[in-house]
Design a protein around this motif. Sequence first.
Motif, short mmCIF file in Angstrom:
data_model
loop_
_atom_site.label_atom_id
_atom_site.label_comp_id
_atom_site.label_asym_id
_atom_site.label_seq_id
_atom_site.Cartn_x
_atom_site.Cartn_y
_atom_site.Cartn_z
N ALA A 192 0.84 -1.20 0.00
CA ALA A 192 0.00 0.00 0.00
C ALA A 192 0.88 1.25 0.00
O ALA A 192 0.59 2.22 -0.71
N TYR A 193 1.96 1.23 0.76
CA TYR A 193 2.89 2.36 0.76
C TYR A 193 3.50 2.54 -0.63
O TYR A 193 3.61 3.66 -1.12
N ARG A 194 3.93 1.45 -1.25
CA ARG A 194 4.51 1.55 -2.60
C ARG A 194 3.52 2.16 -3.58
O ARG A 194 3.88 2.97 -4.43
N LEU A 195 2.26 1.77 -3.46
CA LEU A 195 1.23 2.33 -4.34
C LEU A 195 1.05 3.82 -4.06
O LEU A 195 1.01 4.63 -5.00
N LEU A 196 0.95 4.19 -2.81
CA LEU A 196 0.80 5.61 -2.45
C LEU A 196 1.97 6.41 -3.01
O LEU A 196 1.77 7.45 -3.65
N ARG A 197 3.18 5.93 -2.82
CA ARG A 197 4.36 6.62 -3.32
C ARG A 197 4.34 6.71 -4.84
O ARG A 197 4.60 7.78 -5.41
N ALA A 198 4.00 5.63 -5.52
CA ALA A 198 3.98 5.62 -6.99
C ALA A 198 2.96 6.62 -7.53
O ALA A 198 3.25 7.36 -8.48
N VAL A 199 1.78 6.67 -6.93
CA VAL A 199 0.74 7.60 -7.40
C VAL A 199 1.14 9.04 -7.08
O VAL A 199 1.00 9.92 -7.93
N LEU A 200 1.67 9.28 -5.89
CA LEU A 200 2.10 10.64 -5.54
C LEU A 200 3.19 11.12 -6.49
O LEU A 200 3.16 12.26 -6.96
N HIS A 201 4.16 10.26 -6.78
CA HIS A 201 5.24 10.66 -7.70
C HIS A 201 4.71 10.91 -9.10
O HIS A 201 5.13 11.87 -9.75
N THR A 202 3.78 10.10 -9.55
CA THR A 202 3.22 10.30 -10.89
C THR A 202 2.39 11.57 -10.93
O THR A 202 2.49 12.35 -11.89
N PRO A 219 6.00 19.69 -15.94
CA PRO A 219 5.27 18.44 -16.07
C PRO A 219 5.75 17.63 -17.27
O PRO A 219 6.28 18.19 -18.23
N VAL A 220 5.53 16.33 -17.19
CA VAL A 220 5.91 15.46 -18.30
C VAL A 220 5.02 15.78 -19.50
O VAL A 220 3.92 16.32 -19.36
N TRP A 221 5.49 15.44 -20.69
CA TRP A 221 4.73 15.76 -21.90
C TRP A 221 3.58 14.79 -22.12
O TRP A 221 2.50 15.19 -22.55
N PHE A 239 -0.28 7.75 -17.20
CA PHE A 239 -0.31 7.80 -15.74
C PHE A 239 -0.33 6.37 -15.18
O PHE A 239 0.48 6.02 -14.33
N ILE A 240 -1.27 5.57 -15.69
CA ILE A 240 -1.42 4.19 -15.21
C ILE A 240 -0.14 3.39 -15.47
O ILE A 240 0.32 2.64 -14.61
N ALA A 241 0.45 3.56 -16.65
CA ALA A 241 1.67 2.83 -16.99
C ALA A 241 2.82 3.22 -16.05
O ALA A 241 3.61 2.36 -15.64
N GLN A 242 2.91 4.50 -15.71
CA GLN A 242 3.96 4.95 -14.80
C GLN A 242 3.79 4.33 -13.41
O GLN A 242 4.75 3.86 -12.81
#
Length: 147
Positions: free
Chosen positions: A35-45, A80-82, A89-92
């Motif tokens: 859950a932490y990894r998911l939170l971090r991944a979404v926040l970073h994206t 922001p990314v292009w 977003f989902i792929a990242q």
Amino acid sequence: MSNTSITAFTHGAEQAQQWVNELDDDLNWGDKARAYRLLRAVLHTMRDFLSIEEVADMSAQLPIVIRGVFFDGWDPSTSPVWKRKKQDFIAQVASDFKNDPLDNADVAVAAVFRLIDRHISQGEITQVRNSMQKSLRNLWPGVHTER
């Protein structure tokens, strides 16, 4: 040496743990590290998809430890990314789960958006959502727009 803790650090750690616990409960995973990894991944994206100004505005409302996670490793010169479509977003986010694939990345991302929605002011949430493309915006709670 004193055993007293600094209240801001203790409270920040408690808030961060609360966010991870809530996300883990929402997804019914029983795996707080995931859950932490998911939170971090979404926040970073999110951070990489938002303008620098919006990153600053949103970060001001995050608990101190979550804010540190949000900014960890950030290079503002690349934001922001292009490519900012929903599939990008989902792929990242999914790229952080190569060895432990998400069953449904849309559901996982939407769970993080719901968590953020519960803890950030509605005014800020509206600004963040409005900066996203409609297809990605659909993952936010209570948002129904055409794809």
